[in-house]
Design an enzyme around this catalytic site. Structure first.
Site, short mmCIF file in Angstrom:
data_model
loop_
_atom_site.label_atom_id
_atom_site.label_comp_id
_atom_site.label_asym_id
_atom_site.label_seq_id
_atom_site.Cartn_x
_atom_site.Cartn_y
_atom_site.Cartn_z
N TYR A 142 0.85 -1.18 0.00
CA TYR A 142 0.00 0.00 0.00
C TYR A 142 0.88 1.23 0.00
O TYR A 142 1.83 1.32 0.79
CB TYR A 142 -0.90 0.00 1.25
CG TYR A 142 -1.80 1.22 1.34
CD1 TYR A 142 -2.82 1.42 0.42
CD2 TYR A 142 -1.62 2.17 2.35
CE1 TYR A 142 -3.65 2.54 0.51
CE2 TYR A 142 -2.44 3.28 2.44
CZ TYR A 142 -3.46 3.46 1.52
OH TYR A 142 -4.26 4.57 1.61
N ASP A 237 9.39 3.03 -0.12
CA ASP A 237 8.31 3.68 0.61
C ASP A 237 8.42 3.26 2.07
O ASP A 237 7.97 2.18 2.47
CB ASP A 237 6.95 3.29 0.02
CG ASP A 237 5.79 3.92 0.79
OD1 ASP A 237 6.04 4.66 1.77
OD2 ASP A 237 4.63 3.66 0.41
N LYS A 267 3.99 8.96 8.94
CA LYS A 267 3.68 8.34 10.24
C LYS A 267 4.64 8.81 11.33
O LYS A 267 4.49 9.93 11.80
CB LYS A 267 3.58 6.83 10.08
CG LYS A 267 2.44 6.49 9.09
CD LYS A 267 2.05 5.04 8.94
CE LYS A 267 0.78 4.93 8.11
NZ LYS A 267 0.87 4.18 6.90
#
Ligand SMILES: *Cc1c(COP(=O)(O)O)cnc(C)c1O
Length: 435
Positions: A142, A237, A267
């Site tokens: 994702y 990523d 995050k």
């Protein structure tokens, strides 16, 4: 006082599905989501006044535990000076330097507001830098919800059972090639056939959005080898793993053996505020506007409150924090396995540094998304609700990593461990019932 049920009913009357991000809706585990009123350390508190040990950690940011006093006071001090200026601040360079100190390959860094923006921009940059359109991504990875990356993505989509998303143009999907994770032969074949057209490979260097699926030895190295040979860029990523599994992210944990061209972070780097970043090779990053022709912008990019939270969080995330997070993950992971073994529940516990997740009803290694999808999600729902009733909040989906923080110590972990045997029995019953 309102209940979770009342809060959910009210929210659903005005917000689609009652939530602002799909996985929060408890769709795959059932029941009303817990509406959170406040959080502190390892705990979250819902509108019913119940306390839970939180193993979601805001899906990653809460590395230090919730509402760390120094992070909160840094944000309060920044707020008192003004919420947003739309002009540069010294703090932005300070945070960018902190990121580069930890990951020196991020020679230049740009701050954005979400992980989605970071990966979307990284893709545009790779296409601008190479003059090529094709993108390679891995099934179950994702990378946020931009069109080009919403193809066979994991977690929220895995949970909803959607292969991708309505509203993504077929032409966009046509320029994204999806390959099974950890499938060296498949990546080689794609490069053999279309290597000259590929702008970039984007990967979660340790996948954690289809449950935790670490890269097999040599897989990330192979991606570097193939991209270098064909003139494509490699994008790590690290929105989820960055600054969580190690001070220098997955790149640091794996031993700096692979040199990606671009990184994306999110995050943890925002410490719970909306902040993310992309960084990488100076010659590539300098193609971004205003220096170069690749456009990217943001009214709230580098927001002073978010930047303050990021600086405070990275400043506090020292070796002792990573040691505590690793210890908590190790203790909890073993306890989960032991409880499931005790109840005779076949399962597979997988780790990537301090991230772990459990696949119920499977015992073979999960190396890709196809295998992850064979887990028994009904057993997970039973396991989840047993723990929730006992005051432990797991991620509300079998396709997510479990997040611990430096505040998950002693009595916090004991409370989880004490609740595991009953949850394991509940999972076993659901498995036996076959639903
Ligand atoms: C969470 C995540 C994103 C998206 O970040 P948002 O801030 O939710 O937009 C991108 N990539 C990975 C690996 C993620 O885990």
């Amino acid at each position: 006082m309102t209940s979770n049920e009342d809060a959910f009913a009210r929210a659903r009357r005005v917000i689609p599905g009652g939530v602002d991000s799909p996985v929060r809706a408890f769709g795959s585990v059932g029941g009303a989501p817990r509406f959170i009123e406040r959080a502190h350390g390892a705990y979250v508190y819902d509108v019913d006044g119940r306390e839970y040990v939180d193993l979601v950690g805001s899906w990653g940011p809460a590395l230090l535990g919730h509402a760390h006093p120094q992070v909160v006071s840094a944000v309060q001090a920044a707020a008192a000076r003004g919420l947003s200026f739309g002009a540069p601040t010294v703090a932005e360079a300070e945070l960018a330097e902190l990121i580069r100190d930890r990951v020196p390959l991020a020679e230049r860094v740009r701050l954005v507001s979400t992980g989605t923006e970071a990966t979307m921009t990284a893709i545009r940059l790779a296409r601008g830098a190479t003059g090529r359109d094709l993108l390679v991504k891995f099934a179950g990875c994702y990378h946020g919800h931009s069109d080009a990356l919403l193809v066979a993505a994991g977690s929220g989509l895995a949970t909803a059972g959607l292969p991708a998303s309505a509203g993504v143009p077929a032409s966009t999907v046509a320029s994204t090639i999806v390959v099974p994770y950890n499938d060296a032969a498949a990546v080689r074949a794609v490069f053999a056939e279309r290597g000259e057209e590929i702008a970039a490979v984007i990967t979660e260097p340790a996948a954690a959005n289809m449950g935790v699926v670490p890269p097999e030895p040599g897989f990330n190295e192979l991606l570097r080898e193939l991209t270098s040979a064909s003139g494509a860029l490699l994008i790590y990523d690290e929105v989820l793993v960055g600054f969580r599994v190690h001070a220098s992210g997955w790149w640091g944990l794996e031993g700096r053996t692979v040199a990606p061209d671009l990184f994306t972070f999110g995050k943890v780097v925002g410490g719970g505020m909306p902040l993310a970043a992309l960084g990488g090779r100076r010659d590539v990053m300098d193609l971004l506007a205003p220096l170069g022709p690749v456009y990217q912008a943001g009214t709230l990019s580098g927001n002073p409150l978010a930047t303050a939270a990021g600086i405070a969080t990275l400043g506090l995330a020292d070796d002792s924090v990573y040691a505590a997070v690793n210890a908590a993950a190790a203790e909890l992971g073993s306890a989960v396995s032991a409880a499931l073994d005790g109840a005779g529940v076949p399962h597979r516990l997988q780790r990537a540094g301090s991230l772990f997740s459990v696949f119920l009803g499977l015992s073979e290694p999960v190396r890709d998304y196809a295998t992850a999808q064979r887990q028994h999600t009904g057993a997970y729902a039973a396991f989840f609700h047993s723990l929730l009733d006992a005051g432990v909040a797991l991620p509300p989906s079998a396709f997510e990593a479990w997040f611990v923080s430096a505040a998950h110590t002693g009595s916090v972990l004991e409370r989880v461990v004490a609740a595991l045997p009953a949850a394991a029995v509940a999972a076993g019953t659901a498995l036996a019932d076959g639903h």
